[in-house]
Design an enzyme around this catalytic site. Structure first.
Site, PDB file in Angstrom:
ATOM      1  N   ASP A 141       0.869  -1.184   0.000  1.00 56.76           N
ATOM      2  CA  ASP A 141       0.000   0.000   0.000  1.00 56.76           C
ATOM      3  C   ASP A 141       0.902   1.229   0.000  1.00 56.76           C
ATOM      4  O   ASP A 141       2.126   1.104  -0.048  1.00 56.76           O
ATOM      5  CB  ASP A 141      -0.968  -0.016   1.192  1.00 56.76           C
ATOM      6  CG  ASP A 141      -2.309   0.621   0.830  1.00 56.76           C
ATOM      7  OD1 ASP A 141      -2.312   1.778   0.374  1.00 56.76           O
ATOM      8  OD2 ASP A 141      -3.356  -0.042   0.988  1.00 56.76           O
ATOM      9  N   HIS A 215      -2.750   3.328  -4.690  1.00 60.62           N
ATOM     10  CA  HIS A 215      -2.147   2.865  -3.435  1.00 60.62           C
ATOM     11  C   HIS A 215      -0.712   2.386  -3.655  1.00 60.62           C
ATOM     12  O   HIS A 215      -0.299   1.349  -3.134  1.00 60.62           O
ATOM     13  CB  HIS A 215      -2.992   1.757  -2.791  1.00 60.62           C
ATOM     14  CG  HIS A 215      -4.265   2.277  -2.163  1.00 60.62           C
ATOM     15  ND1 HIS A 215      -4.267   3.100  -1.066  1.00 60.62           N
ATOM     16  CD2 HIS A 215      -5.569   2.099  -2.506  1.00 60.62           C
ATOM     17  CE1 HIS A 215      -5.526   3.401  -0.745  1.00 60.62           C
ATOM     18  NE2 HIS A 215      -6.338   2.809  -1.604  1.00 60.62           N
ATOM     19  N   GLU A 279      -9.633   2.756  -5.370  1.00 65.75           N
ATOM     20  CA  GLU A 279      -9.310   4.152  -5.087  1.00 65.75           C
ATOM     21  C   GLU A 279      -8.142   4.697  -5.906  1.00 65.75           C
ATOM     22  O   GLU A 279      -7.254   5.354  -5.380  1.00 65.75           O
ATOM     23  CB  GLU A 279      -9.013   4.314  -3.578  1.00 65.75           C
ATOM     24  CG  GLU A 279     -10.207   3.920  -2.716  1.00 65.75           C
ATOM     25  CD  GLU A 279      -9.917   3.972  -1.215  1.00 65.75           C
ATOM     26  OE1 GLU A 279     -10.769   4.475  -0.484  1.00 65.75           O
ATOM     27  OE2 GLU A 279      -8.854   3.479  -0.768  1.00 65.75           O
TER      28      GLU A 279
HETATM   29  C1  ACM Z   1     -10.682  -0.432   0.448  1.00 66.69           C
HETATM   30  O1  ACM Z   1     -11.202  -0.368   1.571  1.00 66.69           O
HETATM   31  N1  ACM Z   1     -10.045   0.610  -0.081  1.00 66.69           N
HETATM   32  C2  ACM Z   1     -10.757  -1.631  -0.348  1.00 66.69           C
END
Ligand code: ACM
Ligand code: ZN
Length: 493
Positions: A141, A215, A279
């Site tokens: 991440d 991410h 995201e």
């Molecule tokens: C997430 O909670 N961004 C998958």
């Protein structure tokens, strides 16, 4: 051999809890002996099914596969009192059981805060205790890359460490207090092998997640040339969504993830690889000549539903998915993968409520339900938040978890596309294993029943009736757990 291992585990537990010595032997039953028999050969369509028959001289366990024997063993162990006793009584009975869903998972985020191997194994123990069979390991991440990649050593040399971390709750912006603590860590491939084997002994498959193309601050810090703009990228020290993402117009970006996947596939024997997809902000791509060039080259166009950049993400993830298919793997992605074109073979992990999962199932994709409003265990489990450990926010109590029906709103045929459920433990605000336990327990017990028991035989009041026994077991195992259900079960009496 697998059965013998399970018999040994049973014998050890009985010895520990009841001070009773059971000898483990392979072979035919001796005449006149009182025995516990583990045997394969049960005919059943569910490979995890088991049957237990108990009479005055024997406990006879039959299963289709060793995993069923493991669950039968767990059922027996859970019927032994937690307190040390001198005698154990099993009533004469017949139990037939199998799980509602083949996929029963939990995700642990080890990027926001690193969990060492010991903590990961202890977490796997908690999954095993609840008959879950998938450990989703969120390995990468913005805040840290956690898996050694031999061909790309910078990913951990640089990407596994951040200089400091936001203090208190991050609420946005670039102006926030930080601590002075370097934080990080990663798993060597040998350590990962060890964890995979540890999980396998407990009939748990590990799904590694390499989150892309968003991410990815830790990747950009390691390989800044893979960003859309030239700047100094850093491993993130705060939470939330970050607009710097991997440049999808750069062939080198694909190559990096292919190199990573080579080693991921080499290591993880399971069929599923999670490739993230959540995201991913499109701002950089909109202004990037490489990304826009790729969009032109591929003739990607915006339409009423999605932007050309959404389609660029589909393309990028599709390339990685195809690469993984060629290695015999199947991909899972967060529900954003439905934005654009996604192959019917990709599994949709529905996290923004159940909406994405319902959409996915209706269009023919397999789905794992992890709706945040039922299954995000980083959320508060009580409204009295001042009495709770500091957390990210939200509210999901045990009753809410229990109330999840993963196939609600689908026809029987569509419902078959729901392969299972999962809980997610994001670790922005979880820095100790004790806190992690508190967030998992007892909500995981509720999720386990969602995953295991048929919808029509589930009843929350019945679950509450067993709360005392459940929490006694947690206590005996030394776990830190939330005690709200004990109050609820009292008012239930
Ligand atoms: C997430 O909670 N961004 C998958
Ligand atoms: Zn770009």
């Amino acid at each position: 051999l697998a059965l013998k291992g399970i018999a040994n585990q049973f014998s050890t537990t009985v010895k520990h809890n009841a001070n009773l010595n059971l000898q483990v032997e392979q072979g035919d039953k001796k005449e006149g002996a009182n025995v516990v028999i583990f045997e394969l050969g049960l005919k059943h369509t569910h490979k995890e099914a088991y049957q237990i028959n108990i009479d005055s001289s024997e406990i006879h366990i039959q299963s289709v596969t060793p995993s069923g024997a493991f669950y039968a063993m767990q059922t027996l162990v859970k019927s032994i009192p937690v307190q040390e006793v001198s005698e154990v009584h099993f009533p004469a009975t017949e139990i037939k059981d199998y799980p509602r869903f083949a996929y029963r998972g939990m995700m642990l985020d080890v990027s926001r805060h690193f969990s060492d191997v010991e903590m990961v194994k202890r977490t796997i123990d908690i999954l095993a205790l609840h008959n879950l069979n998938v450990f989703h390991w969120h390995l990468t991440d913005d805040q840290g890359w956690r898996m050694e990649i031999k061909k790309r050593p910078l990913l951990t040399q640089i990407g596994a460490w951040r200089d400091n971390t936001v203090v208190g709750r991050y609420i946005g912006g670039n102006d926030y207090p930080t601590d002075n603590q370097r934080h990080g860590g990663f798993y060597t491939q040998d350590q990962i092998k060890d964890v995979i084997a540890y999980a396998a002994e407990r009939y748990i498959t590990i799904i590694p997640e390499i989150d892309l193309p968003g991410h990815t601050s830790a990747v950009l810090a390691s390989y800044p040339e893979l960003g859309c703009i030239e700047k100094e990228y850093k491993v993130a020290n705060r939470w939330g969504v970050i607009k710097d993402v991997i440049c999808a117009g750069n062939e080198q970006s694909l190559q990096l993830f292919k190199d990573v996947m080579d080693e991921v596939c080499e290591l993880f024997p399971g069929k599923y690889i999670h490739i993230g997809g959540d995201e991913c902000v499109k701002e950089r791509w909109q202004a990037c000549s490489k990304c826009q060039g790729k969009i032109k080259q591929l003739h990607l166009k915006s339409d009423s539903r999605f932007s050309k950049e959404d389609y660029l993400q589909s393309y990028f993830m599709g390339e990685i998915a195809q690469y993984l298919h060629s290695k015999g793997k199947q991909v899972i992605g967060w529900d954003e993968i439905l934005e654009g074109d996604v192959s019917k073979t990709a599994i949709v992990m529905s996290w923004r409520g159940k909406t994405g999962g319902i959409k996915g199932a209706k269009r023919g994709n397999e789905v794992v339900m992890v709706p945040n409003d039922y299954a995000y265990f980083d959320y508060y489990q009580s409204k009295d938040v001042d009495k709770e450990p500091f957390s990210i926010g939200g509210f999901v109590d045990v009753a809410k978890v229990y109330s999840l029906d993963p196939t609600e709103g689908l026809t029987a045929e569509e419902g078959k596309k729901i392969i299972g459920v999962q809980a997610n433990l994001w670790a922005e605000y979880i820095t100790t294993f004790s806190h992690a336990q508190y967030m998992l327990l007892p909500r995981m017990a509720a999720l386990a029943e969602v995953a295991w028991t048929p919808q029509e035989t589930r009843e929350y009041s019945n679950f509450l009736n067993r709360a005392k026994l459940l929490t006694q077991r947690y206590e005996a195992l030394g776990y830190n757990f939330a005690k709200h259900i004990l109050q609820e079960s009292k008012s239930n009496e």
